[in-house]
Scaffold this active site. Structure first.
Site, PDB file in Angstrom:
ATOM      1  N   LYS A  73      -1.233   5.889   2.635  1.00 46.29           N
ATOM      2  CA  LYS A  73      -1.107   4.976   1.465  1.00 46.29           C
ATOM      3  C   LYS A  73       0.278   4.731   1.144  1.00 46.29           C
ATOM      4  CE  LYS A  73      -5.444   5.512  -0.785  1.00 46.29           C
ATOM      5  NZ  LYS A  73      -5.933   5.772  -2.095  1.00 46.29           N
ATOM      6  N   ASP A 110      -6.928   0.788  -6.711  1.00 46.91           N
ATOM      7  CA  ASP A 110      -7.437   1.957  -7.086  1.00 46.91           C
ATOM      8  C   ASP A 110      -7.748   2.158  -8.690  1.00 46.91           C
ATOM      9  OD1 ASP A 110      -8.133   2.919  -4.507  1.00 46.91           O
ATOM     10  OD2 ASP A 110      -6.073   4.176  -4.459  1.00 46.91           O
TER      11      ASP A 110
END
Ligand code: ATR
Length: 286
Positions: A73, A110
């Protein structure tokens, strides 16, 4: 799924290492089938040393984009042509959208997914309803804390076994000039529950195969919501004890499902819904 020779076939997937455990293919392929779209969502196991080549290959392979998960990420963000401001603040991306000209745009959904999961359980939820206690200071904590601050949280109490990591996060957040983030010693975690409106576990404690989270929620007031970023099991020992004490609880599946929606919209052009059938499809994989 449709015919993969069709020029309109939409290729997507998730890059991670390891990635076999990911539930994202179940989610996206469920929506593809539900809406009778032409496309697929594949598992893309990519070793860290191959990440650059894999990401650069997305456009050439005709991918509409992909999700990016652990451990990629942070590094994947550096390979984007444009990074969305929220992702920039988080220092990590979870979604890549390949543009018509091949440019790579990076997003992080997220935080959106987390906030939406709270609202799904309590439509009246407000970030500024009271202090918020977050356990853990890893990647999940960073995304959740930042999204809460962006939503207007006034006070976040951050508790982590390794205090330095919590201090680093708090310092980073202070640069955004949003709400206050106060670091509290791990040994004081139970006392820190007094007066909070929301308790969040972002540690791995309580996850399948891990020890239970070592906390006592006795001091938590009745109105406090309790949430856990873990979704295997769906009800962690923390959530079970909170539910039995009468608290509203939120499990980590809501975050997973909700973060997937805007990514699907970007690739396939429609905002999909979280239906009971989708939840069942995920639960069937446990
Ligand atoms: P993620 O990216 O999913 O948030 P992570 O970065 O590995 O995962 O973070 C894991 C979190 O769980 C950390 O806050 C970690 O605390 P440390 O910073 O002290 O390592 C926390 N954690 C892991 N094992 C723990 C334990 N036995 N007790 C308390 N916290 C623990």
């Amino acid at each position: 799924m449709g015919d993969s020779n069709d020029p309109n076939f939409v290729l997507t997937g998730v890059m991670g290492w390891p990635v076999a455990h990911s539930r994202s293919p179940t989610i996206h392929n469920h929506w593809i089938a539900q809406h009778r779209l032409k496309g697929t969502y594949a598992l893309l196991p990519v070793q860290p040393e191959h990440l650059h080549d894999a990401i650069k290959g997305l456009a050439a392979l005709g991918f509409a984009g992909c999700n990016v998960t652990i451990p990629h990420k942070v590094n994947a963000m550096k390979m984007m042509d444009i990074v969305h401001p929220t992702a920039k603040s988080m220092g990590a991306i979870n979604t890549i959208v390949v543009q018509k000209d091949g440019a790579l745009h990076g997003f992080n959904n997220d935080g959106y997914g987390y906030i939406q999961s709270l609202k799904d359980v309590n439509p009246h939820w407000k970030a500024d309803a009271g202090p918020i206690l977050i356990l853990g200071a890893g990647g999940a904590s960073r995304a959740i804390a930042l999204s809460l601050l962006e939503q207007g949280a006034k006070e976040i109490r951050l508790v982590n076994r390794t205090k330095e990591k919590a201090q680093e996060l708090a310092q980073e957040f202070s640069a955004f000039g949003l709400g206050q983030v106060n670091v509290i010693d791990w040994q004081d975690r139970n006392d820190a529950m007094q007066g909070v409106s929301l308790l969040i576990n972002t540690t791995n404690q309580g996850m399948h195969g891990q020890a239970d989270l070592d906390i006592d929620i006795a001091l938590l007031s009745d109105e406090a919501m309790v949430s856990d970023a873990i979704y295997i099991p769906l009800e962690t020992p923390l959530l079970k004890s909170a539910r039995l004490k009468g608290h509203l609880t939120v499990n980590g599946l809501g975050m997973l499902l909700n973060q997937a929606r805007p990514a699907f919209k970007a690739w396939f052009g429609l905002m999909p819904e979280i239906t009971p059938a989708l939840r069942q499809a995920i639960q069937d994989t446990f």
